[in-house]
Motif scaffolding. Structure first.
Motif, PDB file in Angstrom:
ATOM      1  N   UNK A   7      12.904  46.475  -2.749  1.00  0.00           N
ATOM      2  CA  UNK A   7      13.373  45.489  -1.772  1.00  0.00           C
ATOM      3  C   UNK A   7      14.350  44.481  -2.366  1.00  0.00           C
ATOM      4  N   UNK A   8      14.086  44.036  -3.597  1.00  0.00           N
ATOM      5  CA  UNK A   8      14.970  43.032  -4.202  1.00  0.00           C
ATOM      6  C   UNK A   8      16.382  43.571  -4.429  1.00  0.00           C
ATOM      7  N   UNK A   9      16.488  44.874  -4.693  1.00  0.00           N
ATOM      8  CA  UNK A   9      17.803  45.480  -4.902  1.00  0.00           C
ATOM      9  C   UNK A   9      18.508  45.764  -3.576  1.00  0.00           C
ATOM     10  N   UNK A  10      17.730  46.164  -2.569  1.00  0.00           N
ATOM     11  CA  UNK A  10      18.329  46.363  -1.248  1.00  0.00           C
ATOM     12  C   UNK A  10      18.917  45.064  -0.712  1.00  0.00           C
ATOM     13  N   UNK A  11      18.212  43.972  -0.966  1.00  0.00           N
ATOM     14  CA  UNK A  11      18.673  42.660  -0.479  1.00  0.00           C
ATOM     15  C   UNK A  11      19.895  42.158  -1.242  1.00  0.00           C
ATOM     16  N   UNK A  12      20.109  42.723  -2.437  1.00  0.00           N
ATOM     17  CA  UNK A  12      21.249  42.290  -3.272  1.00  0.00           C
ATOM     18  C   UNK A  12      22.077  43.499  -3.711  1.00  0.00           C
ATOM     19  N   UNK A  13      22.388  44.354  -2.747  1.00  0.00           N
ATOM     20  CA  UNK A  13      23.090  45.602  -3.072  1.00  0.00           C
ATOM     21  C   UNK A  13      24.414  45.345  -3.778  1.00  0.00           C
ATOM     22  N   UNK A  14      25.211  44.427  -3.254  1.00  0.00           N
ATOM     23  CA  UNK A  14      26.529  44.182  -3.848  1.00  0.00           C
ATOM     24  C   UNK A  14      26.392  43.673  -5.278  1.00  0.00           C
ATOM     25  N   UNK A  15      25.407  42.836  -5.511  1.00  0.00           N
ATOM     26  CA  UNK A  15      25.164  42.323  -6.856  1.00  0.00           C
ATOM     27  C   UNK A  15      24.790  43.455  -7.802  1.00  0.00           C
ATOM     28  N   UNK A  16      23.995  44.401  -7.285  1.00  0.00           N
ATOM     29  CA  UNK A  16      23.588  45.542  -8.112  1.00  0.00           C
ATOM     30  C   UNK A  16      24.790  46.419  -8.433  1.00  0.00           C
ATOM     31  N   UNK A  17      25.601  46.709  -7.426  1.00  0.00           N
ATOM     32  CA  UNK A  17      26.767  47.568  -7.636  1.00  0.00           C
ATOM     33  C   UNK A  17      27.791  46.924  -8.563  1.00  0.00           C
ATOM     34  N   UNK A  18      27.809  45.625  -8.600  1.00  0.00           N
ATOM     35  CA  UNK A  18      28.716  44.913  -9.509  1.00  0.00           C
ATOM     36  C   UNK A  18      28.119  44.789 -10.915  1.00  0.00           C
ATOM     37  N   UNK A  19      26.895  45.354 -11.072  1.00  0.00           N
ATOM     38  CA  UNK A  19      26.180  45.334 -12.359  1.00  0.00           C
ATOM     39  C   UNK A  19      25.903  43.912 -12.834  1.00  0.00           C
ATOM     40  N   UNK A  20      25.513  43.054 -11.865  1.00  0.00           N
ATOM     41  CA  UNK A  20      25.244  41.652 -12.188  1.00  0.00           C
ATOM     42  C   UNK A  20      23.795  41.389 -12.600  1.00  0.00           C
ATOM     43  N   UNK A  21      22.916  42.361 -12.396  1.00  0.00           N
ATOM     44  CA  UNK A  21      21.534  42.201 -12.839  1.00  0.00           C
ATOM     45  C   UNK A  21      21.458  42.387 -14.354  1.00  0.00           C
ATOM     46  N   UNK A  22      20.372  41.908 -14.938  1.00  0.00           N
ATOM     47  CA  UNK A  22      20.145  42.122 -16.363  1.00  0.00           C
ATOM     48  C   UNK A  22      19.841  43.594 -16.618  1.00  0.00           C
ATOM     49  N   UNK A  23      20.469  44.156 -17.621  1.00  0.00           N
ATOM     50  CA  UNK A  23      20.297  45.573 -17.943  1.00  0.00           C
ATOM     51  C   UNK A  23      18.839  45.901 -18.269  1.00  0.00           C
ATOM     52  N   UNK A  24      18.182  45.006 -18.978  1.00  0.00           N
ATOM     53  CA  UNK A  24      16.775  45.253 -19.339  1.00  0.00           C
ATOM     54  C   UNK A  24      15.886  45.322 -18.103  1.00  0.00           C
ATOM     55  N   UNK A  25      16.201  44.511 -17.090  1.00  0.00           N
ATOM     56  CA  UNK A  25      15.427  44.528 -15.849  1.00  0.00           C
ATOM     57  C   UNK A  25      15.639  45.839 -15.085  1.00  0.00           C
ATOM     58  N   UNK A  26      16.896  46.274 -15.013  1.00  0.00           N
ATOM     59  CA  UNK A  26      17.214  47.528 -14.312  1.00  0.00           C
ATOM     60  C   UNK A  26      16.547  48.705 -15.018  1.00  0.00           C
ATOM     61  N   UNK A  27      16.579  48.687 -16.339  1.00  0.00           N
ATOM     62  CA  UNK A  27      15.920  49.737 -17.130  1.00  0.00           C
ATOM     63  C   UNK A  27      14.428  49.807 -16.797  1.00  0.00           C
ATOM     64  N   UNK A  28      13.794  48.659 -16.774  1.00  0.00           N
ATOM     65  CA  UNK A  28      12.354  48.599 -16.515  1.00  0.00           C
ATOM     66  C   UNK A  28      12.015  49.036 -15.088  1.00  0.00           C
ATOM     67  N   UNK A  29      12.777  48.532 -14.124  1.00  0.00           N
ATOM     68  CA  UNK A  29      12.494  48.834 -12.717  1.00  0.00           C
ATOM     69  C   UNK A  29      12.749  50.308 -12.390  1.00  0.00           C
ATOM     70  N   UNK A  30      13.841  50.867 -12.894  1.00  0.00           N
ATOM     71  CA  UNK A  30      14.138  52.270 -12.584  1.00  0.00           C
ATOM     72  C   UNK A  30      13.137  53.221 -13.238  1.00  0.00           C
ATOM     73  N   UNK A  31      12.627  52.856 -14.409  1.00  0.00           N
ATOM     74  CA  UNK A  31      11.568  53.657 -15.020  1.00  0.00           C
ATOM     75  C   UNK A  31      10.291  53.580 -14.188  1.00  0.00           C
ATOM     76  N   UNK A  32      10.020  52.395 -13.640  1.00  0.00           N
ATOM     77  CA  UNK A  32       8.854  52.220 -12.779  1.00  0.00           C
ATOM     78  C   UNK A  32       8.989  53.057 -11.506  1.00  0.00           C
ATOM     79  N   UNK A  33      10.185  53.083 -10.927  1.00  0.00           N
ATOM     80  CA  UNK A  33      10.437  53.883  -9.728  1.00  0.00           C
ATOM     81  C   UNK A  33      10.283  55.379 -10.022  1.00  0.00           C
TER      82      UNK A  33
END
Length: 277
Positions: free
Chosen positions: A232-258
């Motif tokens: 949900x947090x990524x859906x709500x901030x899709x443009x931010x995600x596509x611009x790679x504005x999130x922390x890489x470590x957070x994306x790594x952790x969340x995508x492994x969880x998914x």
């Protein structure tokens, strides 16, 4: 005498039909549900290894990522051999041969010390390996579809669901791979953003598809709920995600969880398929 010959012929025919059925209703020594799950997991591993290698080339050399890369290499190679040993159709064997060829080239790269130069080669090759793995899944699914029609089984839709759910594991890893690639190769940002956008939308759409699946149980619905809460947090901030504005470590952790969640969901669908036999 004629009656005896007729009885013998009928017995031989029945035994022959039983032998053919036993071979055709399975993918070699494993059933089609498991074969779809295993071959689908190969897609995910191709992206997981690529992602791990890119992270290491960026200097993220912690033991967890090294272990992830090494274990993924071993599992990919072992599962590839299992699929090859059980494949019977010429088309599946042909696609597996293509995977072996690409895997040989891919492994030679990831066996080398992680570097930006090699990461560029990975970005060129990873999609080709992924597509080859996907062709294997499709070939096995087509064989399963033929089997279901021939033997009048009714679980092809469930096998399709196993495939789609399993594909989410790959999309999770591909999200992190291309998110990482944007960080490392800013000159290719437009190209990689386009891939990221496409993967993002497909991942979101499939969550909705699985949520209303007729094959869901309380356990699958609960796990899909976990996925939705995480995503949900990524859906709500899709443009931010596509611009790679999130922390890489957070994306790594969340995508492994998914990936972990969808691995569980796919396994549950496989168990449901088994229980219906």
């Amino acid at each position: 005498m004629k009656a005896k010959i007729k009885t013998t012929l009928i017995s031989i025919m029945l035994l022959t039909m039983h032998a053919v059925t036993a071979q055709t209703q399975n993918f070699g020594s494993i059933n089609y549900n498991k074969a779809i799950n295993i071959s689908g997991k190969q897609r995910m591993l191709s992206q997981k290894m690529s992602k791990a290698y890119l992270l290491m080339s960026k200097g993220v050399n912690n033991e967890k990522i090294k272990k992830e890369l090494n274990s993924s290499k071993f599992i990919f190679e072992r599962q590839l051999d299992i699929l090859n040993q059980n494949a019977k159709s010429s088309s599946t064997k042909l696609y597996l041969k293509k995977v072996y060829r690409l895997w040989s080239e891919f492994r030679n790269i990831i066996d080398e010390t992680a570097s930006i130069k090699n990461s560029q080669r990975i970005m060129t090759l990873n999609t080709e390996l992924l597509n080859a793995c996907h062709q294997v899944v499709q070939s096995i699914e087509m064989s399963s579809n033929y089997n279901n029609k021939f033997f009048e089984n009714n679980d092809q839709e469930l096998i399709k669901t196993i495939n789609i759910s399993g594909k989410q594991r790959m999309l999770s890893q591909r999200l992190c791979l291309y998110f990482t690639a944007i960080k490392i190769f800013p000159k290719n940002k437009v190209e990689y953003q386009a891939v990221l956008d496409e993967v993002f939308d497909e991942f979101s759409d499939v969550i909705s598809y699985l949520l209303i699946s007729t094959y869901n149980t309380t356990e699958t619905e609960e796990e899909i709920g976990v996925v939705m809460a995480t995503w949900e947090q990524y859906q709500a901030s899709k443009r931010k995600f596509l611009e790679a504005d999130f922390e890489l470590t957070d994306v790594y952790s969340v995508t492994n969880s998914l990936t972990k969640s969808f691995n569980k969901i796919t396994g549950l669908y496989e168990l449901i398929a088994e229980s219906q036999k």
